[in-house]
Scaffold this active site. Structure first.
Site, PDB file in Angstrom:
ATOM      1  CG  ASP A  97      -1.835  -1.224   1.309  1.00 28.59           C
ATOM      2  OD1 ASP A  97      -1.817  -2.048   0.383  1.00 28.59           O
ATOM      3  OD2 ASP A  97      -2.541  -1.367   2.320  1.00 28.59           O
ATOM      4  CG  ASP A 147      -6.292   0.050   1.875  1.00 34.58           C
ATOM      5  OD1 ASP A 147      -6.698  -1.110   2.069  1.00 34.58           O
ATOM      6  OD2 ASP A 147      -6.527   0.996   2.651  1.00 34.58           O
ATOM      7  CG  HIS A 185     -11.073   1.146   1.351  1.00 37.06           C
ATOM      8  ND1 HIS A 185     -11.133  -0.176   1.731  1.00 37.06           N
ATOM      9  CD2 HIS A 185     -10.065   1.690   2.097  1.00 37.06           C
ATOM     10  CE1 HIS A 185     -10.215  -0.410   2.651  1.00 37.06           C
ATOM     11  NE2 HIS A 185      -9.543   0.696   2.888  1.00 37.06           N
ATOM     12  CG  HIS A 214      -8.371   5.029   4.123  1.00 35.28           C
ATOM     13  ND1 HIS A 214      -9.269   4.666   5.098  1.00 35.28           N
ATOM     14  CD2 HIS A 214      -7.753   3.888   3.740  1.00 35.28           C
ATOM     15  CE1 HIS A 214      -9.191   3.374   5.296  1.00 35.28           C
ATOM     16  NE2 HIS A 214      -8.292   2.864   4.476  1.00 35.28           N
ATOM     17  CE  LYS A 243      -3.923  -4.295   1.554  1.00 34.41           C
ATOM     18  NZ  LYS A 243      -4.613  -3.336   2.433  1.00 34.41           N
ATOM     19  CB  CYS A 285      -1.681  -3.130   5.429  1.00 30.70           C
ATOM     20  SG  CYS A 285      -3.408  -2.567   5.525  1.00 30.70           S
TER      21      CYS A 285
END
Ligand code: VGL
Ligand code: ZN
Length: 224
Positions: free
Chosen positions: A24, A62, A64, A96, A124, A169
């Site tokens: 990330d 990351d 989202h 975020h 992810k 993470c």
């Protein structure tokens, strides 16, 4: 017993069966970002240097959706508070790394460096109902991202982790790597921690207890 039994350990990443997994390295985790990790931007040149000397490179991102169960805004709670969800306790974060936004992009250094070499990018945290710290499993510890299968099919055996954040993470990725039967190393000086409520120290203790090797990028023992 010396930390380095084999000189090859000083050449982390060089083995054919090694893979550097950069966790990330995205804008939102750098100063000025939505969930800034202190010093997060400082590690980017080192991540690129590690990528250059590594035989195989993987990245996690990351990623989202606009509303995600780990966002404090979805619960009317304060960021950095916690909530018990169906899959266990979850820290609630500021919104975020939303898909397609600049905050979710890799840091510009990484775009110009490690991302060009990456053989795979694992996204992810895209499930609206379950967060994902680890690059292997969502936070329900059941739903796979597919990374373990990819590594196995490629014959890769040792995962060398760096990136953000050490205490979330990076930690859970390294622990899941061990659980999946891979060797795991964390390059400590190529990480930074969020460090909320002692999470930095807890991560180091837990990583050690699971047999994850903690070293610095020059091969020296991480002095922690
Ligand atoms: C992370 C908290 C929330 C991480 C991602 O990359 O460590 N931490 N989302
Ligand atoms: Zn996240």
């Amino acid at each position: 017993m010396p930390l380095f039994e084999k000189a090859a350990d000083r050449e982390l990443g060089a083995r054919e069966t090694d893979v550097l997994v950069l966790i990330d390295p995205q804008n939102d985790f750098c100063p000025g970002g939505a969930l800034a990790v202190p010093g997060g931007d400082e590690i980017m040149p080192l991540l690129n240097a590690l990528a250059e000397r590594s035989r195989h490179v993987a990245l996690s991102q990351d990623w989202h959706p606009p509303s995600q169960v780990s966002f404090a805004s979805a619960h009317g709670q304060a960021p950095f508070s916690t909530k018990i969800l169906s899959y266990g306790e979850q820290v609630l974060w500021p919104d975020h790394r939303i898909q397609g936004t600049a905050g979710a992009d890799f840091h510009p250094d990484i775009e110009q460096g490690a991302a060009k070499k990456a053989e795979v990018i694992v996204r992810k945290g895209h499930n609206p109902a379950v967060d994902s710290y680890s690059a292997f499993y969502e936070n329900d510890h059941k739903t796979s991202t597919g990374l373990a299968g990819w590594l196995r099919e490629r014959g890769l055996k040792r995962c060398i982790f760096a990136g953000l954040a050490l205490d979330f993470c990076v930690r859970y990725s390294a622990e899941d790597a061990v659980a999946e039967g891979f060797e795991a190393v964390v390059v400590i000086d190529a990480t930074r921690a969020i460090d909320m409520a002692g999470s930095g120290a807890e991560a180091l203790k837990s990583l050690r207890a699971r047999g994850v090797l903690l070293i610095n990028s020059d091969g020296s023992e991480a002095n922690l």
